[in-house]
Design an enzyme around this catalytic site. Sequence first.
Site, short mmCIF file in Angstrom:
data_model
loop_
_atom_site.label_atom_id
_atom_site.label_comp_id
_atom_site.label_asym_id
_atom_site.label_seq_id
_atom_site.Cartn_x
_atom_site.Cartn_y
_atom_site.Cartn_z
N HIS A 204 0.82 -1.20 0.00
CA HIS A 204 0.00 0.00 0.00
C HIS A 204 0.86 1.26 0.00
O HIS A 204 1.92 1.29 0.61
CB HIS A 204 -0.92 0.02 1.23
CG HIS A 204 -1.86 -1.15 1.27
ND1 HIS A 204 -2.42 -1.59 2.44
CD2 HIS A 204 -2.35 -1.95 0.29
CE1 HIS A 204 -3.20 -2.63 2.17
NE2 HIS A 204 -3.17 -2.86 0.88
N LYS B 47 5.16 7.32 6.90
CA LYS B 47 4.53 6.39 7.83
C LYS B 47 5.58 5.89 8.81
O LYS B 47 6.72 5.63 8.44
CB LYS B 47 3.97 5.24 7.00
CG LYS B 47 3.11 4.26 7.69
CD LYS B 47 2.65 3.15 6.74
CE LYS B 47 1.68 3.62 5.69
NZ LYS B 47 1.13 2.51 4.89
N HIS C 261 4.17 -0.19 1.63
CA HIS C 261 4.19 -0.94 2.88
C HIS C 261 3.38 -2.22 2.73
O HIS C 261 2.27 -2.19 2.20
CB HIS C 261 3.59 -0.08 4.01
CG HIS C 261 3.52 -0.80 5.31
ND1 HIS C 261 2.40 -0.75 6.12
CD2 HIS C 261 4.41 -1.58 5.96
CE1 HIS C 261 2.62 -1.47 7.20
NE2 HIS C 261 3.82 -1.99 7.13
N TYR D 96 0.18 2.43 13.19
CA TYR D 96 0.76 3.35 12.21
C TYR D 96 0.59 4.79 12.67
O TYR D 96 -0.50 5.18 13.09
CB TYR D 96 0.01 3.27 10.88
CG TYR D 96 -0.15 1.93 10.25
CD1 TYR D 96 0.43 1.66 9.03
CD2 TYR D 96 -0.92 0.94 10.84
CE1 TYR D 96 0.26 0.43 8.41
CE2 TYR D 96 -1.10 -0.29 10.24
CZ TYR D 96 -0.51 -0.54 9.02
OH TYR D 96 -0.68 -1.75 8.41
N ASP E 117 -6.19 -6.12 -2.64
CA ASP E 117 -4.80 -6.54 -2.90
C ASP E 117 -4.75 -7.63 -3.96
O ASP E 117 -3.84 -7.64 -4.80
CB ASP E 117 -4.14 -7.01 -1.61
CG ASP E 117 -3.91 -5.86 -0.64
OD1 ASP E 117 -3.93 -4.69 -1.07
OD2 ASP E 117 -3.73 -6.13 0.57
#
Length: 190
Positions: free
Chosen positions: A62, A72, A119, A132, A169
């Site tokens: 992502h 992040k 990520h 996160y 995904d």
Amino acid sequence: MRIRPLAVEGAVEFSPPVHGDARGVFVSPYQEPAFVETVGHPLAVVQTNQNRSAAGVVRGVHYVADPPGQEKFVHCVRGRALDVVVDLREGSPTFGRWDVVEMDDVAFRGLYFPAGTGHAFRALTDDTVMSYLVTTNYDPELERTVHPLDPELALPWTGGPAPVLSARDRDAPMLRDAAAAGLLPAHHRP
């Protein structure tokens, strides 16, 4: 705080001291002075996120469209996971390269993902909780993903049962297709 640069330009692993006694442990995965000294600027956190995953779940790869991009900082609150940073920045000297860190609720390592990097992680235990700190608010129109099983990336998901993926995904483009469609972020020199 132990600091280790990763194979992806600008990505960093932070290993904080863990203080334990008969009551349990105390740890500070994100420490701004060490972060600023290493990365060169504070993390402008605007949102925190958490997810809980069963063993075998793979989330990612992502990233957020550029602009605005998203930085992040990730750590594991409970369980164990293989956490992966992938360089998706076209023009980056480490484009297409990735690195992996085992995250857990023992060492509490933190990973910094510069804007433009992807990520992904695989939960190694049931009830793995990842936390996160992010620099942009969630906007579904800006969310992007690259297929986590792209054979050209060859991310380290081997062994164990087949990865459990979300529909998002599973339907994501391969890195080559995302590049051809103009979906990848550009590399901005630090």
